[in-house]
Design a protein around this motif. Structure first.
Motif, PDB file in Angstrom:
ATOM      1  N   ARG A  11       0.830  -1.197   0.000  1.00  0.00           N
ATOM      2  CA  ARG A  11       0.000   0.000   0.000  1.00  0.00           C
ATOM      3  C   ARG A  11       0.870   1.255   0.000  1.00  0.00           C
ATOM      4  O   ARG A  11       1.936   1.284   0.594  1.00  0.00           O
ATOM      5  N   LYS A  12       0.380   2.295  -0.663  1.00  0.00           N
ATOM      6  CA  LYS A  12       1.093   3.565  -0.741  1.00  0.00           C
ATOM      7  C   LYS A  12       0.137   4.652  -0.285  1.00  0.00           C
ATOM      8  O   LYS A  12      -0.941   4.810  -0.845  1.00  0.00           O
ATOM      9  N   PRO A  13       0.512   5.407   0.734  1.00  0.00           N
ATOM     10  CA  PRO A  13      -0.349   6.515   1.162  1.00  0.00           C
ATOM     11  C   PRO A  13      -0.543   7.497   0.007  1.00  0.00           C
ATOM     12  O   PRO A  13       0.401   7.853  -0.699  1.00  0.00           O
ATOM     13  N   THR A  14      -1.775   7.922  -0.168  1.00  0.00           N
ATOM     14  CA  THR A  14      -2.115   8.813  -1.274  1.00  0.00           C
ATOM     15  C   THR A  14      -3.136   9.835  -0.804  1.00  0.00           C
ATOM     16  O   THR A  14      -4.010   9.515  -0.015  1.00  0.00           O
ATOM     17  N   ASN A  15      -3.035  11.023  -1.297  1.00  0.00           N
ATOM     18  CA  ASN A  15      -4.030  12.053  -0.994  1.00  0.00           C
ATOM     19  C   ASN A  15      -5.096  12.054  -2.074  1.00  0.00           C
ATOM     20  O   ASN A  15      -4.777  12.085  -3.263  1.00  0.00           O
ATOM     21  N   LEU A  16      -6.348  12.006  -1.661  1.00  0.00           N
ATOM     22  CA  LEU A  16      -7.467  12.066  -2.590  1.00  0.00           C
ATOM     23  C   LEU A  16      -8.394  13.191  -2.186  1.00  0.00           C
ATOM     24  O   LEU A  16      -8.549  13.482  -1.000  1.00  0.00           O
ATOM     25  N   SER A  17      -9.022  13.802  -3.142  1.00  0.00           N
ATOM     26  CA  SER A  17     -10.050  14.790  -2.856  1.00  0.00           C
ATOM     27  C   SER A  17     -11.397  14.103  -3.024  1.00  0.00           C
ATOM     28  O   SER A  17     -11.719  13.616  -4.108  1.00  0.00           O
ATOM     29  N   ILE A  18     -12.150  14.060  -1.921  1.00  0.00           N
ATOM     30  CA  ILE A  18     -13.446  13.372  -1.921  1.00  0.00           C
ATOM     31  C   ILE A  18     -14.494  14.345  -1.395  1.00  0.00           C
ATOM     32  O   ILE A  18     -14.236  15.108  -0.452  1.00  0.00           O
ATOM     33  N   ASP A  19     -15.668  14.296  -1.980  1.00  0.00           N
ATOM     34  CA  ASP A  19     -16.774  15.126  -1.524  1.00  0.00           C
ATOM     35  C   ASP A  19     -16.927  14.979  -0.011  1.00  0.00           C
ATOM     36  O   ASP A  19     -17.054  13.873   0.509  1.00  0.00           O
ATOM     37  N   SER A  20     -16.911  16.100   0.709  1.00  0.00           N
ATOM     38  CA  SER A  20     -16.900  16.059   2.177  1.00  0.00           C
ATOM     39  C   SER A  20     -18.166  15.434   2.753  1.00  0.00           C
ATOM     40  O   SER A  20     -18.100  14.702   3.747  1.00  0.00           O
ATOM     41  N   ALA A  21     -19.320  15.688   2.148  1.00  0.00           N
ATOM     42  CA  ALA A  21     -20.563  15.097   2.642  1.00  0.00           C
ATOM     43  C   ALA A  21     -20.551  13.579   2.460  1.00  0.00           C
ATOM     44  O   ALA A  21     -20.977  12.827   3.340  1.00  0.00           O
ATOM     45  N   LEU A  22     -20.043  13.143   1.332  1.00  0.00           N
ATOM     46  CA  LEU A  22     -19.952  11.713   1.066  1.00  0.00           C
ATOM     47  C   LEU A  22     -18.981  11.046   2.036  1.00  0.00           C
ATOM     48  O   LEU A  22     -19.267   9.972   2.582  1.00  0.00           O
ATOM     49  N   LEU A  23     -17.864  11.684   2.291  1.00  0.00           N
ATOM     50  CA  LEU A  23     -16.877  11.153   3.221  1.00  0.00           C
ATOM     51  C   LEU A  23     -17.462  11.058   4.633  1.00  0.00           C
ATOM     52  O   LEU A  23     -17.298  10.040   5.310  1.00  0.00           O
ATOM     53  N   LYS A  24     -18.177  12.087   5.045  1.00  0.00           N
ATOM     54  CA  LYS A  24     -18.797  12.086   6.372  1.00  0.00           C
ATOM     55  C   LYS A  24     -19.809  10.950   6.488  1.00  0.00           C
ATOM     56  O   LYS A  24     -19.839  10.229   7.483  1.00  0.00           O
ATOM     57  N   GLU A  25     -20.639  10.783   5.480  1.00  0.00           N
ATOM     58  CA  GLU A  25     -21.647   9.724   5.490  1.00  0.00           C
ATOM     59  C   GLU A  25     -20.995   8.344   5.519  1.00  0.00           C
ATOM     60  O   GLU A  25     -21.433   7.451   6.241  1.00  0.00           O
ATOM     61  N   ALA A  26     -19.935   8.174   4.758  1.00  0.00           N
ATOM     62  CA  ALA A  26     -19.219   6.898   4.743  1.00  0.00           C
ATOM     63  C   ALA A  26     -18.661   6.577   6.122  1.00  0.00           C
ATOM     64  O   ALA A  26     -18.756   5.433   6.595  1.00  0.00           O
ATOM     65  N   LYS A  27     -18.098   7.573   6.781  1.00  0.00           N
ATOM     66  CA  LYS A  27     -17.533   7.357   8.117  1.00  0.00           C
ATOM     67  C   LYS A  27     -18.623   7.010   9.121  1.00  0.00           C
ATOM     68  O   LYS A  27     -18.446   6.132   9.961  1.00  0.00           O
ATOM     69  N   VAL A  28     -19.784   7.688   9.045  1.00  0.00           N
ATOM     70  CA  VAL A  28     -20.908   7.387   9.932  1.00  0.00           C
ATOM     71  C   VAL A  28     -21.365   5.945   9.737  1.00  0.00           C
ATOM     72  O   VAL A  28     -21.709   5.250  10.694  1.00  0.00           O
ATOM     73  N   ALA A  37     -12.247   2.947  -1.945  1.00  0.00           N
ATOM     74  CA  ALA A  37     -11.605   3.647  -3.058  1.00  0.00           C
ATOM     75  C   ALA A  37     -10.803   2.668  -3.909  1.00  0.00           C
ATOM     76  O   ALA A  37     -10.831   2.737  -5.140  1.00  0.00           O
ATOM     77  N   GLU A  38     -10.088   1.755  -3.257  1.00  0.00           N
ATOM     78  CA  GLU A  38      -9.306   0.753  -4.001  1.00  0.00           C
ATOM     79  C   GLU A  38     -10.207  -0.106  -4.877  1.00  0.00           C
ATOM     80  O   GLU A  38      -9.890  -0.360  -6.051  1.00  0.00           O
ATOM     81  N   VAL A  39     -11.339  -0.531  -4.322  1.00  0.00           N
ATOM     82  CA  VAL A  39     -12.268  -1.361  -5.094  1.00  0.00           C
ATOM     83  C   VAL A  39     -12.797  -0.577  -6.294  1.00  0.00           C
ATOM     84  O   VAL A  39     -12.859  -1.093  -7.416  1.00  0.00           O
ATOM     85  N   GLY A  40     -13.157   0.682  -6.066  1.00  0.00           N
ATOM     86  CA  GLY A  40     -13.655   1.514  -7.160  1.00  0.00           C
ATOM     87  C   GLY A  40     -12.603   1.758  -8.228  1.00  0.00           C
ATOM     88  O   GLY A  40     -12.897   1.700  -9.426  1.00  0.00           O
ATOM     89  N   ILE A  41     -11.381   2.018  -7.806  1.00  0.00           N
ATOM     90  CA  ILE A  41     -10.295   2.245  -8.769  1.00  0.00           C
ATOM     91  C   ILE A  41      -9.985   0.957  -9.525  1.00  0.00           C
ATOM     92  O   ILE A  41      -9.771   0.978 -10.743  1.00  0.00           O
ATOM     93  N   ALA A  42      -9.988  -0.166  -8.813  1.00  0.00           N
ATOM     94  CA  ALA A  42      -9.738  -1.455  -9.475  1.00  0.00           C
ATOM     95  C   ALA A  42     -10.803  -1.730 -10.538  1.00  0.00           C
ATOM     96  O   ALA A  42     -10.483  -2.198 -11.639  1.00  0.00           O
ATOM     97  N   GLN A  43     -12.055  -1.414 -10.229  1.00  0.00           N
ATOM     98  CA  GLN A  43     -13.133  -1.606 -11.204  1.00  0.00           C
ATOM     99  C   GLN A  43     -12.943  -0.674 -12.399  1.00  0.00           C
ATOM    100  O   GLN A  43     -13.129  -1.087 -13.544  1.00  0.00           O
TER     101      GLN A  43
END
Length: 81
Positions: A11-28, A37-43
């Protein structure tokens, strides 16, 4: 092969810009954002490779299909269905 199987590499640490509302909802919801993100990028990589292969081989596929249309399938007499 599932995306999770492909992602067993280093794994390599990477900075991504993600919609803040989406990120908050995902964390909740307790979603692992990095894995998702890896699964989405792999697809996306898989789809891109498929499209690229189809584009690069379009002439050969068209030729093969034209042959089959004109002459039938080469081993059709052996089909059991």
């Amino acid at each position: 092969m599932h995306a999770a199987e492909v992602i067993k590499s280093i794994r390599k640490p990477t900075n991504l810009s993600i919609d803040s509302a989406l990120l908050k909802e995902a964390k909740v919801l307790g979603i692992n954002v990095s894995r998702s993100a890896e699964v989405g990028i792999a697809q996306a990589v898989k789809v891109h490779k498929q499209e690229k292969w189809l584009k690069e081989n379009a002439r050969a596929l068209a030729s093969s299909n034209a042959y089959a249309e004109a002459n039938g399938l080469p081993l059709a007499q052996h089909r059991q269905f």
